[in-house]
Design an enzyme around this catalytic site. Sequence first.
Site, PDB file in Angstrom:
ATOM      1  N   LYS A  83       0.860  -1.185   0.000  1.00  0.00           N
ATOM      2  CA  LYS A  83       0.000   0.000   0.000  1.00  0.00           C
ATOM      3  C   LYS A  83       0.898   1.237   0.000  1.00  0.00           C
ATOM      4  O   LYS A  83       1.796   1.377   0.844  1.00  0.00           O
ATOM      5  CB  LYS A  83      -0.850  -0.015   1.267  1.00  0.00           C
ATOM      6  CG  LYS A  83      -2.203   0.627   1.119  1.00  0.00           C
ATOM      7  CD  LYS A  83      -2.825   0.699   2.494  1.00  0.00           C
ATOM      8  CE  LYS A  83      -4.291   0.470   2.475  1.00  0.00           C
ATOM      9  NZ  LYS A  83      -4.900   0.774   3.760  1.00  0.00           N
TER      10      LYS A  83
HETATM   11  C1  E4P Z   1      -8.117   1.703   3.722  1.00  0.00           C
HETATM   12  O1  E4P Z   1      -7.450   0.805   3.243  1.00  0.00           O
HETATM   13  C2  E4P Z   1      -7.898   2.303   5.050  1.00  0.00           C
HETATM   14  O2  E4P Z   1      -7.229   1.360   5.872  1.00  0.00           O
HETATM   15  C3  E4P Z   1      -9.156   2.649   5.798  1.00  0.00           C
HETATM   16  O3  E4P Z   1     -10.303   2.296   5.082  1.00  0.00           O
HETATM   17  C4  E4P Z   1      -9.170   3.983   6.449  1.00  0.00           C
HETATM   18  O4  E4P Z   1     -10.410   4.189   7.079  1.00  0.00           O
HETATM   19  P1  E4P Z   1     -10.685   5.337   8.160  1.00  0.00           P
HETATM   20  O5  E4P Z   1     -10.960   6.610   7.434  1.00  0.00           O
HETATM   21  O6  E4P Z   1     -11.891   4.855   8.901  1.00  0.00           O
HETATM   22  O7  E4P Z   1      -9.454   5.416   9.017  1.00  0.00           O
END
Ligand code: E4P
Length: 232
Positions: A83
């Site tokens: 990522k």
């Molecule tokens: C995506 O891969 C992220 O890990 C995640 O969805 C972030 O979500 P949040 O805005 O609830 O922290």
Amino acid sequence: MRLFIDTGSVAEVQEIAAWGILAGATTNPSLLAKEDGDPGEIIRRICDLVGGPVSAEVVSSDPEGMIAEGRALRELHEHVTVKVPFCKEGLAAAHALTSEGISVNMTLVFSANQALLAAGAGVTYVSCFMGRLDDISVDSGQVVAEIVECFRAGGVTSQIIAASVRHPEHVIAAAQLGCEIATVPAKVLHQMLEHPLTTAGAERFRKDWESRPEFGDWLQSLVSKRVGATRG
Ligand code: E4P
């Protein structure tokens, strides 16, 4: 649409994987920071449990650092997807990693323009954060719809992940709009199970069946006969 779980918790993955609904998982530095234990071990265990792509995020801010971290994360397990946060350095790193055959999930994408740049760098996944868009009063459904339209019109093969999912309605919107994947926290996956008519209906079936005790004996003997036959 495929469902991923968005978590750093092995226990949550263990529980939800048993439902048979998970195609993958996403972690991020904030989610892993909440957990005890070695992050590498956590990522490996999640990979084994979901048996599909698991995103593990780089944290460097320069392309060289991101590339080095990405290569190292990829070596943790064959299911690791690297990522990479959206930014110009992230685009360069994503391009280098994908050129080496490493699957990349470009995260922190909040517009169709950013999504098109990520796709141009050759990433496998583009993560659009719905909840965080809603938090600043931007219509997340509108942004996701634009990304889907731009990708379909141009024949882009990068897959769209609906991320930052805060409630079951986000999951429905992502599916209706044509996202390939939604990555969903365990809490929301639990909410997706619920409907008052399901609970009431199951209770009614159970009570009606129990009103005929001989039916219970019949079913039990059917099961026992089968178990006896397969043993013998
Ligand atoms: C995506 O891969 C992220 O890990 C995640 O969805 C972030 O979500 P949040 O805005 O609830 O922290």
